[in-house]
Design an enzyme around this catalytic site. Structure first.
Site: not given
Ligand code: G3P
Length: 235
Positions: A16, A97, A145, A206-207
């Site tokens: 990100k 995304h 997601e 990500a996070s």
């Molecule tokens: O692209 C991965 C994403 O949107 C998930 O983010 O921080 O919840 O792992 P996160």
């Protein structure tokens, strides 16, 4: 789980715009992804900021761009063409995304543009209905997601397992052969195992990595959640 080892990315690390992942830190994470794939056999990709793409490619990683634009002519200042991402050595692209949505009417165009550039498409969706509809564009992967769970503390596999299960079956019906990733709040190998049990092919994260004190340890834990039959092969 007795399914054969997939050939597409199973663990996709999206950097990100997290400042702790820019430049040299992107390269360090890219190298960690390469090592992890060598060690674990899990197919690992990284999606850095565009400026860091070439560095991550040079580090030997499988690199996915976070986005590209609908560039229709060379006179397009400030817009990111898919052709230049392919030229830089990307293996694939994220499309739609949650943090960079495209118009529904453009989904086919984006998937076709990636395909023409010989890039693998990961087409993101917000729910099972969108997974079913967008899979018809035939990306290699759909990544579901739920927006409200992104960046949160609870993995989608715990908070909303049904969205994963329903996406997997909806995609199997509407576009057989298209694989499904899931993401949002994924943190651990146990979450990955659950994702696979729900029928997913892998995860987008990500996070859980970018904000971790020890990102490399988290990556290893995530890889350990894949079934051993998927982890034997090497690239
Ligand atoms: O692209 C991965 C994403 O949107 C998930 O983010 O921080 O919840 O792992 P996160």
């Amino acid at each position: 789980v007795a399914r054969a080892k997939p050939k597409l990315p199973q663990l996709v690390l999206n950097l990100k715009a997290y400042p702790q992942t820019f430049g040299k830190r992107a390269v360090a994470l890219a190298k960690a992804c390469v090592k992890l794939e060598e060690r674990s056999g899990v197919i690992v990709a990284i999606a850095p900021q565009t400026l860091d793409v070439r560095w991550c490619v040079d580090a030997g990683a499988r690199v996915y761009a976070q986005h590209f634009d609908k560039v229709l002519k060379p006179e397009s200042t400030g817009w990111q063409s898919v052709a230049s991402l392919a030229d830089a050595g990307c293996e694939g692209v994220l499309i739609n995304h949650s943090e960079h949505r495209i118009d529904a009417a453009d989904v086919d165009w984006f998937v076709r543009a990636a395909q023409d550039a010989k890039l693998t498409s990961i087409l993101c969706t917000k729910d099972a209905a969108e997974s079913a509809a967008y899979a018809k564009a035939r990306p290699q992967l759909v990544a579901v997601e739920p927006p409200e769970l992104i960046g949160g503390d609870i993995s989608v596999t715990t908070a909303d397992p049904e969205v994963v299960r329903r996406s997997v079956s909806a995609v199997a019906r509407s576009a057989p052969g298209v694989s499904v990733l899931c993401g949002a709040g994924v943190k651990s190998g146990a979450d990955v195992t659950r994702a696979i049990e729900l029928g997913a092919h892998g995860i987008l994260i990500a996070s859980g990595v970018t904000k971790a004190a020890r990102p490399v340890e988290v990556l290893s834990d995530l890889a350990s959640g894949f079934p051993s039959t998927w982890r034997r092969g090497r690239r």
